[in-house]
Enzyme design. Structure first.
Site, mmCIF file in Angstrom:
data_model
loop_
_atom_site.group_PDB
_atom_site.id
_atom_site.type_symbol
_atom_site.label_atom_id
_atom_site.label_comp_id
_atom_site.label_asym_id
_atom_site.label_seq_id
_atom_site.Cartn_x
_atom_site.Cartn_y
_atom_site.Cartn_z
ATOM 1 N N LYS A 27 0.832 -1.199 0.000
ATOM 2 C CA LYS A 27 0.000 0.000 0.000
ATOM 3 C C LYS A 27 0.868 1.251 0.000
ATOM 4 C CE LYS A 27 -1.792 2.617 3.077
ATOM 5 N NZ LYS A 27 -1.724 3.932 2.366
ATOM 6 N N GLU A 45 8.626 0.606 11.753
ATOM 7 C CA GLU A 45 9.749 1.550 11.679
ATOM 8 C C GLU A 45 9.132 2.935 11.756
ATOM 9 O OE1 GLU A 45 11.942 4.323 10.850
ATOM 10 O OE2 GLU A 45 11.760 3.684 8.757
ATOM 11 N N CYS A 50 13.239 10.202 8.804
ATOM 12 C CA CYS A 50 13.159 9.788 10.209
ATOM 13 C C CYS A 50 14.534 9.733 10.856
ATOM 14 C CB CYS A 50 12.462 8.441 10.318
ATOM 15 S SG CYS A 50 13.221 7.145 9.319
ATOM 16 N N GLU A 72 9.088 15.235 16.830
ATOM 17 C CA GLU A 72 9.550 15.097 15.453
ATOM 18 C C GLU A 72 8.787 16.082 14.566
ATOM 19 O OE1 GLU A 72 10.753 11.488 12.502
ATOM 20 O OE2 GLU A 72 8.725 11.413 13.337
#
Length: 498
Positions: free
Chosen positions: A179, A253, A287, A386
């Site tokens: 996806k 992750e 990330c 973040e």
């Protein structure tokens, strides 16, 4: 890329077929804010048939039962197809998510080729069966494919992450429903085309662009044996919650807020030259980006001046211009998020060293200047959360013990680096930090090493033999005392890869 790209079909079970709904996804250029592509939006009904095809292919089809060498031959053709079209892939991804083309050529085009190639080598070197001397008798330990995999991709490095999930899954003998993110679905059609040309059997791969709602339906599907997800912590928690209802295996992750630590003995020019591309890589949409930079108080001004100058020198512009080093963010919401955090940094008392808004002359497009805050305290939200944009924090520290405490004082633990004149000192420092990957006097991600995070940065590992093992089940067969089956492992305990 100037041509409008439109796809009217979905890739289900290895074939392009009409979607089961009329919904579509419009892909918007982050540079021009114009629509540059359109693809079908997969529905839950499309997920049902994709999972059914994957289930048949795994339970009854040839793919899991082929000798490893035959699977490797198909996967090698996929790898070669990506290599032949890597520039096209890089341009297409840059057009969708704003990634600077100069960075995309490697990270979005050639990087995935390296991932595919590395996993081929790892698969060759990992035996399917091995013998062990058990406490009660001889054992045969088998590695078998985990089953049907739901692989959910982010928009920032879609082909790199696709390779990290697809390559080990396919080599292990799994079947996959992939996806892509709705922000970056166009390159997934190139991947589907390449996989089809490589000769993947029917049902082994489906590609379903869709939003989170359809993704959640896929995660909770009873026909899925494993979910591999890359994305935000909030979304990862939701994936884990939904998957837990059926005890579906998960690899997650997730995010990061990594610290680059400059030790007092470091050469500042060398450290800043290495940290700058790692801090603002992919427009800060990474990330693993080194978004907290720790400088010793006695050299803080020197670091601040050098880092400020480096940030100001970064070339901001059209992501498809080879000279560009920082492009636009993927969506208006991401631009707004970065600008909101910049405003928050001012309110929290951080000192703006450079950047802080939209670049001059860039009224169109979702651009944010490369921004650096100084005098940041690690308790500030801009140092803890973040941002996923080109906003970097410079934090002072006293001694090495304080540097370790600050680096580890985070809910994340994905990456990090240390810069020093003494590599042994750097290695000792790296051993103290609770994070999944760490670099000494460099910044990198090696495909042969496990990649993943501590704490809220995720569960499980991608890359390396550890990443391959995420797609394998381990079976123990207890053998009669003194029995040796035909073709059993030799004295080294290894029967072979097939």
């Amino acid at each position: 890329m100037t041509d409008f790209v439109e796809h009217g079909k979905l890739f289900v079970g290895g074939r392009l077929t009409d979607p089961l709904s009329t919904a579509t996804i419009e892909v918007v250029s982050p540079h021009s804010e114009e629509i540059i592509g359109r693809v079908p939006h997969a529905s839950p009904a499309d997920v049902d048939r994709a999972v059914a095809a994957a289930r048949r292919a795994f339970d009854e089809g040839p793919w899991p039962r082929l000798p490893l060498d035959e699977r490797i031959a198909v996967v090698t053709r996929i790898k070669d197809g990506i290599a032949a079209r890597h520039e096209e892939i890089a341009r297409l991804i840059s057009a969708q998510n704003g990634s600077p083309y100069s960075w995309s050529v490697f990270a979005q085009g050639l990087g995935p080729v390296l991932v595919w190639d590395t996993f081929i080598g790892i698969a060759r070197g990992m035996p399917q069966e091995e013998s062990r001397a058990g406490v009660l008798g001889p054992l045969l330990v088998r590695r078998e494919p985990v089953g049907v995999v739901a692989a959910i991709l982010p928009w920032n490095v879609p082909q790199f992450i696709a390779a990290a999930k697809l390559a080990p899954a396919l080599l292990a003998g799994c079947t996959v429903v992939l996806k892509p993110s709705p922000e970056a679905p166009l390159d997934s059609y190139l991947l589907a085309e390449i996989a089809q040309e490589a000769g993947l059997p029917e049902g082994v791969l489906s590609v379903l662009p869709a939003d989170r709602e359809t993704g959640e339906y896929l995660v909770g599907h009873p026909g899925v044996d494993k979910v591999s997800f890359t994305g935000s912590v909030a979304a990862g928690r939701r994936v884990m919650e939904v998957a837990s209802r059926r005890l579906t295996r998960v690899t997650l992750e997730l995010g990061g807020k990594s610290a680059a630590v400059i030790l007092p003995d470091a050469d500042i020019a060398t450290a800043v030259a290495g940290i700058t591309p790692a801090a603002w890589m992919n427009n800060g949409q990474a990330c693993v980006a080194q978004t907290r930079i720790l400088a010793p108080r006695e050299r803080y001004d020197e670091v601040a001046d050098a880092l400020t100058a480096a940030a100001r020198d970064l070339v901001v512009g059209d992501p498809l211009d080879p000279a560009t080093q920082v492009g636009p963010l993927v969506a208006r919401r991401q631009q707004r998020r970065s600008l909101d955090y910049i405003e928050l940094g001012h309110k929290e008392g951080a000192r703006l060293l450079t950047g802080g808004g939209r670049p001059a002359g860039r009224e169109r497009g979702w651009y944010v200047e490369p921004t650096l805050f100084g005098e940041v305290d690690n308790a500030m939200r801009i140092a803890r959360e973040e941002i996923f944009g080109p906003v970097v924090c410079l934090l002072p520290y006293g001694d090495e013990e304080e540097a370790v405490r600050i680096a580890d004082d985070s809910e994340y633990g994905l990456s990090g680096s240390v810069w020093t004149a003494d590599p042994e000192r750097g290695i000792a420092f790296a051993r103290r930090i609770r994070t999944g990957t760490y670099s000494v006097n460099t910044f990198g991600l090696d495909m042969r090493g496990p990649f993943g995070g501590y704490k809220n940065s995720g569960l499980g590992r991608e890359m390396g033999p550890e990443g391959y093992a995420e797609y394998l089940e381990h079976k123990t067969i207890h053998l009669p005392a003194g029995y040796e089956a035909e073709g059993a492992p030799g004295a080294d305990g290894v029967k072979g890869a097939d």
